[in-house]
Design an enzyme around this catalytic site. Structure first.
Site, PDB file in Angstrom:
ATOM      1  N   ASN A  12      48.759   5.705  -3.235  1.00 25.94           N
ATOM      2  CA  ASN A  12      50.066   6.319  -3.027  1.00 25.94           C
ATOM      3  C   ASN A  12      50.998   5.840  -4.133  1.00 25.94           C
ATOM      4  O   ASN A  12      51.486   4.712  -4.101  1.00 25.94           O
ATOM      5  CB  ASN A  12      50.581   5.902  -1.639  1.00 25.94           C
ATOM      6  CG  ASN A  12      51.975   6.408  -1.350  1.00 25.94           C
ATOM      7  OD1 ASN A  12      52.521   7.204  -2.116  1.00 25.94           O
ATOM      8  ND2 ASN A  12      52.537   5.944  -0.241  1.00 25.94           N
ATOM      9  N   LYS A  14      53.862   6.796  -4.806  1.00 24.58           N
ATOM     10  CA  LYS A  14      55.277   6.838  -4.385  1.00 24.58           C
ATOM     11  C   LYS A  14      56.135   7.484  -5.475  1.00 24.58           C
ATOM     12  O   LYS A  14      55.671   8.366  -6.191  1.00 24.58           O
ATOM     13  CB  LYS A  14      55.769   5.436  -3.991  1.00 24.58           C
ATOM     14  CG  LYS A  14      54.845   4.799  -2.940  1.00 24.58           C
ATOM     15  CD  LYS A  14      55.423   3.598  -2.269  1.00 24.58           C
ATOM     16  CE  LYS A  14      54.421   3.042  -1.255  1.00 24.58           C
ATOM     17  NZ  LYS A  14      54.918   1.906  -0.505  1.00 24.58           N
ATOM     18  N   HIS A  96      54.647   8.702   6.436  1.00 22.87           N
ATOM     19  CA  HIS A  96      54.771   7.369   5.830  1.00 22.87           C
ATOM     20  C   HIS A  96      56.009   6.676   6.380  1.00 22.87           C
ATOM     21  O   HIS A  96      57.053   7.309   6.595  1.00 22.87           O
ATOM     22  CB  HIS A  96      54.841   7.482   4.304  1.00 22.87           C
ATOM     23  CG  HIS A  96      54.664   6.156   3.639  1.00 22.87           C
ATOM     24  ND1 HIS A  96      55.693   5.255   3.531  1.00 22.87           N
ATOM     25  CD2 HIS A  96      53.573   5.561   3.116  1.00 22.87           C
ATOM     26  CE1 HIS A  96      55.226   4.153   2.953  1.00 22.87           C
ATOM     27  NE2 HIS A  96      53.953   4.324   2.681  1.00 22.87           N
ATOM     28  N   GLU A  98      58.175   4.917   5.030  1.00 29.45           N
ATOM     29  CA  GLU A  98      59.389   5.090   4.207  1.00 29.45           C
ATOM     30  C   GLU A  98      60.098   6.392   4.572  1.00 29.45           C
ATOM     31  O   GLU A  98      61.323   6.446   4.612  1.00 29.45           O
ATOM     32  CB  GLU A  98      59.015   5.019   2.716  1.00 29.45           C
ATOM     33  CG  GLU A  98      58.731   3.581   2.303  1.00 29.45           C
ATOM     34  CD  GLU A  98      57.736   3.408   1.168  1.00 29.45           C
ATOM     35  OE1 GLU A  98      57.429   4.384   0.448  1.00 29.45           O
ATOM     36  OE2 GLU A  98      57.236   2.267   1.005  1.00 29.45           O
ATOM     37  N   GLU A 168      49.620   1.197   8.707  1.00 28.64           N
ATOM     38  CA  GLU A 168      50.370   0.439   7.707  1.00 28.64           C
ATOM     39  C   GLU A 168      51.504  -0.315   8.384  1.00 28.64           C
ATOM     40  O   GLU A 168      52.567   0.273   8.662  1.00 28.64           O
ATOM     41  CB  GLU A 168      50.975   1.391   6.665  1.00 28.64           C
ATOM     42  CG  GLU A 168      49.941   2.212   5.923  1.00 28.64           C
ATOM     43  CD  GLU A 168      50.477   2.720   4.596  1.00 28.64           C
ATOM     44  OE1 GLU A 168      49.940   2.305   3.560  1.00 28.64           O
ATOM     45  OE2 GLU A 168      51.453   3.494   4.596  1.00 28.64           O
ATOM     46  N   GLY A 174      54.637  -3.287   0.476  1.00 29.57           N
ATOM     47  CA  GLY A 174      55.420  -3.646  -0.705  1.00 29.57           C
ATOM     48  C   GLY A 174      55.993  -5.052  -0.658  1.00 29.57           C
ATOM     49  O   GLY A 174      56.831  -5.416  -1.480  1.00 29.57           O
ATOM     50  N   SER A 214      50.215  -3.999   1.043  1.00 25.23           N
ATOM     51  CA  SER A 214      49.910  -5.080   0.115  1.00 25.23           C
ATOM     52  C   SER A 214      48.417  -5.314  -0.113  1.00 25.23           C
ATOM     53  O   SER A 214      47.980  -6.442  -0.343  1.00 25.23           O
ATOM     54  CB  SER A 214      50.616  -6.385   0.544  1.00 25.23           C
ATOM     55  OG  SER A 214      52.030  -6.211   0.490  1.00 25.23           O
TER      56      SER A 214
HETATM   57  P1  PGA Z   1      51.837  -1.320  -0.874  1.00 25.94           P
HETATM   58  O1  PGA Z   1      52.174   0.114  -0.188  1.00 25.94           O
HETATM   59  O2  PGA Z   1      50.361  -1.307  -1.151  1.00 25.94           O
HETATM   60  O3  PGA Z   1      52.665  -1.347  -2.110  1.00 25.94           O
HETATM   61  O4  PGA Z   1      52.220  -2.358   0.124  1.00 25.94           O
HETATM   62  C1  PGA Z   1      51.294   0.725   0.708  1.00 25.94           C
HETATM   63  C2  PGA Z   1      51.850   2.042   1.170  1.00 25.94           C
HETATM   64  O5  PGA Z   1      53.053   2.129   1.447  1.00 25.94           O
HETATM   65  O6  PGA Z   1      51.096   3.040   1.288  1.00 25.94           O
END
Ligand code: PGA
Length: 256
Positions: A12, A14, A96, A98, A168, A174, A214
Site C-alpha cells: 500500500n 498510500k 483502511h 486511515e 491492521e 506506521g 509495521s
Molecule cells: P505500515 O502501514 O506498514 O506503514 O505500518 C500498513 C498499512 O497501513 O497498510
C-alpha cells in the site's frame, strides 16, 4: 483451524511518491526475484496507476487504494468501481483505518463499498482493526467482529472468494510498533472463528487474512510462520523495492 489459501502480500503505497520515485520503485520491483508461492499486489496512488501498469512485471497485480460506494456520477473527487474494472485494475483496498478515521467512513459504508466493488468484478483487500485504546480495554475481538459483520451483512457466501481480510491494528500502522506474532496470531484465529460462525466453516478456512502494521524485512519471517497469518498488507516497507521483495518471499515460511 489454519488458513488454507495461498499467501498474499499487498503493498500500500498510500499518498507517497512522484514520477521519479515511482519509476525507480517499479524498476527495483521488476529486478527482484520472487521465489515463493505468493500472490503479490501493489497499490500505487490513483493518479499513478496507469504509469505503473504498463512497465510493471505481470507477477505484480495492481490495486487501487479506494473507490466509490456505488455507480459513478456527481461525486467530485471519486473514482468508481466500474472505472477501475474498465482500466484493468483488478484489486481495491477498502476500509483502511486511515479512511475510516480521517474520511469518516463507517462500518456500514465500508460494507456497502466492498459489496459494490465485488459486484463490478473487483477483488478487495478489506481492512479492519482496533485502536490502541480499544486493545487496552480488551475490545479487540469485538471491534474486528463489528467491522466484519458490516461486510458479512452485504455479501453472499460466494462473494468471499473475492475478499482478503487485512487485519491492521491501528496502533501498529506506521508506528514501527509491530504486533507480536502471538498477538497477531491470536487475533487472526479469532477472526477466522468469527467467519466460521457468521458465514461458514468453508469460507473461514479459505479466506485469507493478512496482517498489516509495521511489517518489514526483519519481522516478516516470524509473523509468516503463524498458522492463521496468510499474508501481509505493507505500507512503509512497500516503498523500498528489496524490502518488499523480502516480505513477499517470507511466504515460504508459511507452511500451512
Ligand atoms: P505500515 O502501514 O506498514 O506503514 O505500518 C500498513 C498499512 O497501513 O497498510
Amino acid at each position: 483451524m489454519a488458513g488454507t489459501g495461498k499467501f498474499v502480500v499487498g503493498g500500500n503505497w498510500k499518498c507517497n511518491g512522484n514520477t521519479a520515485s515511482i519509476t525507480q520503485l517499479v524498476k527495483d520491483l521488476n529486478k527482484g526475484e520472487i521465489d515463493a508461492d505468493v500472490d503479490v499486489i501493489v497499490a500505487p496512488p490513483m493518479l499513478y496507476l496507469p504509469k505503473v501498469q504498463s512497465p510493471i512485471d505481470r507477477q505484480f497485480k495492481l490495486s487501487a487504494q479506494n473507490c466509490w460506494v456505488s455507480e459513478g456520477g456527481a461525486f467530485t473527487g471519486e473514482v468508481s468501481a466500474e472505472m477501475l474494472a474498465d482500466a484493468n485494475v483488478p484489486w481495491v483496498i477498502l476500509g483502511h483505518s486511515e479512511r475510516r478515521a480521517l474520511c469518516g467512513e463507517s462500518d456500514e459504508f465500508v460494507g456497502k463499498k466492498v459489496a459494490y466493488a465485488i459486484k463490478n468484478g473487483l477483488s478487495v483487500m478489506a481492512c479492519i482493526g482496533e485502536t490502541l485504546q480499544e486493545r487496552e480495554s480488551g475490545a479487540t475481538q469485538d471491534v474486528c467482529r463489528r467491522q466484519l459483520q458490516a461486510i458479512v451483512n452485504e455479501l453472499s457466501a460466494g462473494d468471499w472468494e473475492k475478499v482478503v481480510i487485512a487485519y491492521e491494528p491501528v496502533w501498529a500502522i506506521g508506528t514501527g510498533k509491530v504486533a507480536t506474532p502471538e498477538q497477531a496470531q491470536e487475533t487472526h484465529a479469532g477472526i477466522r472463528a468469527f467467519m466460521a460462525s457468521a458465514v461458514s466453516q468453508d469460507v473461514a478456512s479459505k479466506v485469507r487474512i493478512q496482517y498489516g502494521g509495521s511489517v518489514n524485512a526483519g519481522n516478516c519471517e516470524e509473523l509468516a510462520k503463524q498458522e492463521d497469518i496468510d499474508g501481509f498488507l505493507v505500507g512503509g516497507a512497500s516503498l523500498i523495492g528489496d524490502a518488499f521483495i523480502t516480505i513477499c518471499n517470507s511466504a515460504k515460511y508459511n507452511t500451512y
